[in-house]
Design a protein around this motif. Structure first.
Motif, PDB file in Angstrom:
ATOM      1  N   THR A  27      -1.991  -7.280   6.971  1.00  0.00           N
ATOM      2  CA  THR A  27      -0.673  -6.963   6.452  1.00  0.00           C
ATOM      3  C   THR A  27      -0.278  -5.622   7.047  1.00  0.00           C
ATOM      4  O   THR A  27      -1.042  -4.662   6.973  1.00  0.00           O
ATOM      5  CB  THR A  27      -0.695  -6.884   4.919  1.00  0.00           C
ATOM      6  N   LEU A  28       0.894  -5.582   7.671  1.00  0.00           N
ATOM      7  CA  LEU A  28       1.390  -4.363   8.294  1.00  0.00           C
ATOM      8  C   LEU A  28       2.374  -3.696   7.347  1.00  0.00           C
ATOM      9  O   LEU A  28       3.271  -4.362   6.794  1.00  0.00           O
ATOM     10  CB  LEU A  28       2.071  -4.682   9.623  1.00  0.00           C
ATOM     11  N   PHE A  29       2.186  -2.384   7.161  1.00  0.00           N
ATOM     12  CA  PHE A  29       3.007  -1.608   6.248  1.00  0.00           C
ATOM     13  C   PHE A  29       3.788  -0.558   7.017  1.00  0.00           C
ATOM     14  O   PHE A  29       3.346  -0.081   8.056  1.00  0.00           O
ATOM     15  CB  PHE A  29       2.127  -0.911   5.199  1.00  0.00           C
ATOM     16  N   LEU A  32       6.563   4.137   4.460  1.00  0.00           N
ATOM     17  CA  LEU A  32       6.710   4.331   3.012  1.00  0.00           C
ATOM     18  C   LEU A  32       5.856   3.346   2.224  1.00  0.00           C
ATOM     19  O   LEU A  32       6.128   3.043   1.066  1.00  0.00           O
ATOM     20  CB  LEU A  32       8.181   4.196   2.608  1.00  0.00           C
ATOM     21  N   ASP A  33       4.830   2.784   2.890  1.00  0.00           N
ATOM     22  CA  ASP A  33       3.897   1.820   2.294  1.00  0.00           C
ATOM     23  C   ASP A  33       4.562   0.513   1.859  1.00  0.00           C
ATOM     24  O   ASP A  33       4.061  -0.179   0.977  1.00  0.00           O
ATOM     25  CB  ASP A  33       3.131   2.444   1.120  1.00  0.00           C
ATOM     26  N   GLU A  34       5.686   0.169   2.480  1.00  0.00           N
ATOM     27  CA  GLU A  34       6.329  -1.107   2.185  1.00  0.00           C
ATOM     28  C   GLU A  34       5.780  -2.182   3.131  1.00  0.00           C
ATOM     29  O   GLU A  34       5.577  -1.932   4.306  1.00  0.00           O
ATOM     30  CB  GLU A  34       7.852  -1.004   2.298  1.00  0.00           C
ATOM     31  N   GLN A  35       5.507  -3.367   2.572  1.00  0.00           N
ATOM     32  CA  GLN A  35       4.997  -4.457   3.399  1.00  0.00           C
ATOM     33  C   GLN A  35       6.084  -4.900   4.367  1.00  0.00           C
ATOM     34  O   GLN A  35       7.210  -5.192   3.959  1.00  0.00           O
ATOM     35  CB  GLN A  35       4.562  -5.638   2.537  1.00  0.00           C
ATOM     36  N   LEU A  36       5.746  -4.960   5.663  1.00  0.00           N
ATOM     37  CA  LEU A  36       6.711  -5.340   6.693  1.00  0.00           C
ATOM     38  C   LEU A  36       6.412  -6.685   7.338  1.00  0.00           C
ATOM     39  O   LEU A  36       7.311  -7.493   7.557  1.00  0.00           O
ATOM     40  CB  LEU A  36       6.754  -4.270   7.794  1.00  0.00           C
ATOM     41  N   ILE A  37       5.146  -6.902   7.681  1.00  0.00           N
ATOM     42  CA  ILE A  37       4.789  -8.035   8.532  1.00  0.00           C
ATOM     43  C   ILE A  37       3.411  -8.552   8.134  1.00  0.00           C
ATOM     44  O   ILE A  37       2.545  -7.782   7.727  1.00  0.00           O
ATOM     45  CB  ILE A  37       4.765  -7.594  10.014  1.00  0.00           C
TER      46      ILE A  37
END
Length: 143
Positions: A27-29, A32-37
């Motif tokens: 999981t790529l973040f 701001l530690d938001e899940q992106l990919i």
């Protein structure tokens, strides 16, 4: 953040076995530690379903498949840095194209993820799996 997933497999007719990568799961973040990919392997519809490294956007579900064209071992205790070129893309079901415009991907700053050094030594070990934690930075390039 993720794992490089290995399975103990036969490698020749002499009965030798070795750890073989069967898929990454990551999981790529963002900053701001938001899940992106999400990153994994999957069949690429643009290559008659050849299994390739795949990334899927967590919001618009656009996807890119890529194949490695260069790699470098920067840290002997980590998986290599790698450059991958696009071999397939899909827009998301609502037209999202965050990843579908990608031309190549780079994985750098790797830590961990190497196959285990033990546990795959003889034929009875075939089928064992090991999920090896790793971290890396991924960069997605567009034209």
């Amino acid at each position: 953040f993720g794992t490089q997933n290995y399975e103990c497999q036969p490698v020749d007719s002499l009965g030798r076995v070795a750890w073989t990568l069967f898929t990454p799961q990551a999981t790529l973040f963002g900053d701001l530690d938001e899940q992106l990919i999400t990153h994994f392997n999957s069949p690429n519809p643009d290559e008659d379903r050849v299994v390739r490294a795949t990334w899927q956007d967590s919001v618009d579900t656009s996807m890119v498949w890529a194949r490695a064209v260069a790699s470098a071992t920067v840290d002997p205790n980590a998986i290599p840095w790698v450059k991958l070129v696009k071999v397939g893309t899909r827009v998301g079901p609502t037209g999202g194209k965050t990843l579908s415009d990608t031309t190549f991907v780079q994985r750098v700053n790797t830590r961990g993820g190497l196959a285990p050094s033990t546990g795959c030594d003889q034929l009875p070990d075939v089928g064992k799996r090991a999920f090896m934690p790793y971290t890396a930075d991924y960069f997605f390039y567009k034209q």
